[in-house]
Motif scaffolding. Structure first.
Motif, mmCIF file in Angstrom:
data_model
loop_
_atom_site.group_PDB
_atom_site.id
_atom_site.type_symbol
_atom_site.label_atom_id
_atom_site.label_comp_id
_atom_site.label_asym_id
_atom_site.label_seq_id
_atom_site.Cartn_x
_atom_site.Cartn_y
_atom_site.Cartn_z
ATOM 1 N N GLY A 50 2.359 30.021 23.731
ATOM 2 C CA GLY A 50 3.528 29.574 22.969
ATOM 3 C C GLY A 50 3.553 28.063 22.786
ATOM 4 N N ALA A 51 3.237 27.330 23.843
ATOM 5 C CA ALA A 51 3.203 25.868 23.765
ATOM 6 C C ALA A 51 2.107 25.414 22.809
ATOM 7 N N LEU A 52 0.963 26.069 22.846
ATOM 8 C CA LEU A 52 -0.125 25.741 21.925
ATOM 9 C C LEU A 52 0.296 25.997 20.479
ATOM 10 N N PHE A 53 0.998 27.095 20.251
ATOM 11 C CA PHE A 53 1.483 27.408 18.909
ATOM 12 C C PHE A 53 2.461 26.332 18.418
ATOM 13 N N ILE A 54 3.388 25.925 19.270
ATOM 14 C CA ILE A 54 4.351 24.878 18.905
ATOM 15 C C ILE A 54 3.624 23.576 18.597
ATOM 16 N N ASP A 55 2.690 23.193 19.461
ATOM 17 C CA ASP A 55 1.940 21.946 19.252
ATOM 18 C C ASP A 55 1.125 21.996 17.971
ATOM 19 N N TRP A 56 0.504 23.142 17.700
ATOM 20 C CA TRP A 56 -0.290 23.251 16.475
ATOM 21 C C TRP A 56 0.612 23.186 15.243
ATOM 22 N N ALA A 57 1.770 23.838 15.292
ATOM 23 C CA ALA A 57 2.706 23.802 14.162
ATOM 24 C C ALA A 57 3.185 22.373 13.911
ATOM 25 N N LEU A 58 3.507 21.648 14.984
ATOM 26 C CA LEU A 58 3.927 20.250 14.828
ATOM 27 C C LEU A 58 2.796 19.393 14.257
ATOM 28 N N SER A 59 1.578 19.658 14.671
ATOM 29 C CA SER A 59 0.426 18.912 14.155
ATOM 30 C C SER A 59 0.209 19.203 12.675
ATOM 31 N N ALA A 60 0.339 20.467 12.290
ATOM 32 C CA ALA A 60 0.164 20.838 10.890
ATOM 33 C C ALA A 60 1.255 20.213 10.022
ATOM 34 N N LEU A 61 2.500 20.231 10.517
ATOM 35 C CA LEU A 61 3.593 19.603 9.764
ATOM 36 C C LEU A 61 3.385 18.097 9.632
ATOM 37 N N THR A 62 2.933 17.470 10.687
ATOM 38 C CA THR A 62 2.672 16.030 10.649
ATOM 39 C C THR A 62 1.543 15.714 9.664
ATOM 40 N N ALA A 63 0.475 16.499 9.718
ATOM 41 C CA ALA A 63 -0.642 16.290 8.785
ATOM 42 C C ALA A 63 -0.185 16.507 7.349
ATOM 43 N N PHE A 64 0.632 17.516 7.125
ATOM 44 C CA PHE A 64 1.151 17.780 5.781
ATOM 45 C C PHE A 64 1.996 16.604 5.300
ATOM 46 N N ALA A 65 2.840 16.058 6.193
ATOM 47 C CA ALA A 65 3.686 14.915 5.821
ATOM 48 C C ALA A 65 2.839 13.672 5.532
ATOM 49 N N LEU A 66 1.774 13.472 6.318
ATOM 50 C CA LEU A 66 0.906 12.322 6.090
ATOM 51 C C LEU A 66 0.133 12.423 4.776
ATOM 52 N N LEU A 67 -0.142 13.653 4.360
ATOM 53 C CA LEU A 67 -0.924 13.866 3.148
ATOM 54 C C LEU A 67 -0.055 14.175 1.933
ATOM 55 N N ALA A 68 1.246 13.943 2.025
ATOM 56 C CA ALA A 68 2.147 14.249 0.912
ATOM 57 C C ALA A 68 1.688 13.502 -0.338
#
Length: 156
Positions: A50-68
């Protein structure tokens, strides 16, 4: 030993067969010197995933925001970079990522159960990023990435 006993021991697995022969494995984490329950005990697999899933989701959202505003084809590569950087910085300084913190987990060094040194955090995180070492577990449910870095995930 008749055939039924042989088949029964095969179906129950090597742990049960060894226990039938008198081996005492104890609870998971016992041979690591961890308590059976409560703070400092071995983190359950479900919480770790569960923690890995949360961390990966936060990483994906951050990467998406950086690449907007850019092409989205490299988002997963950047998500991995964000995940590795986030894990090294957070585990190396406070002992847990945001996902681990939310689920009450932390990563500690086995030698003295203190904070994991930064260089060992880097080794652990790079192996976790490769993914295969994290899928190979020992009998205490520690991934190969934790074994090679001398770390363990425990309840906070």
């Amino acid at each position: 030993m008749d055939n039924r006993e042989a088949i029964g021991s095969w179906l129950s697995g090597p742990r049960a067969a060894a226990a039938d022969m008198g081996a005492d494995f104890g609870y998971r984490g016992k041979r690591l010197g961890l308590p059976e329950e409560g703070p400092g005990s071995l983190a359950p697999v479900g919480r770790r995933v569960g923690a890995l899933f949360i961390d990966w989701a936060l990483s994906a959202l951050t990467a998406f925001a950086l690449l907007a505003g850019r092409k989205l084809e490299g988002t997963s590569d950047w998500a991995l970079v964000v995940f590795v950087v986030m894990s090294v910085l957070m585990v190396g300084t406070v002992g847990s990522t945001l996902g681990k913190r939310l689920l009450g987990l932390r990563v500690v060094a086995l030698d003295g159960l203190g904070k994991l040194p930064v260089w060992r955090t880097v080794v652990r995180t790079v192996l976790l990023g490769i993914a295969v070492p994290a899928l190979i577990w020992d009998r205490d449910n520690r991934g190969l990435h934790d074994r090679l870095s001398g770390s363990v995930q425990v309840r906070g």
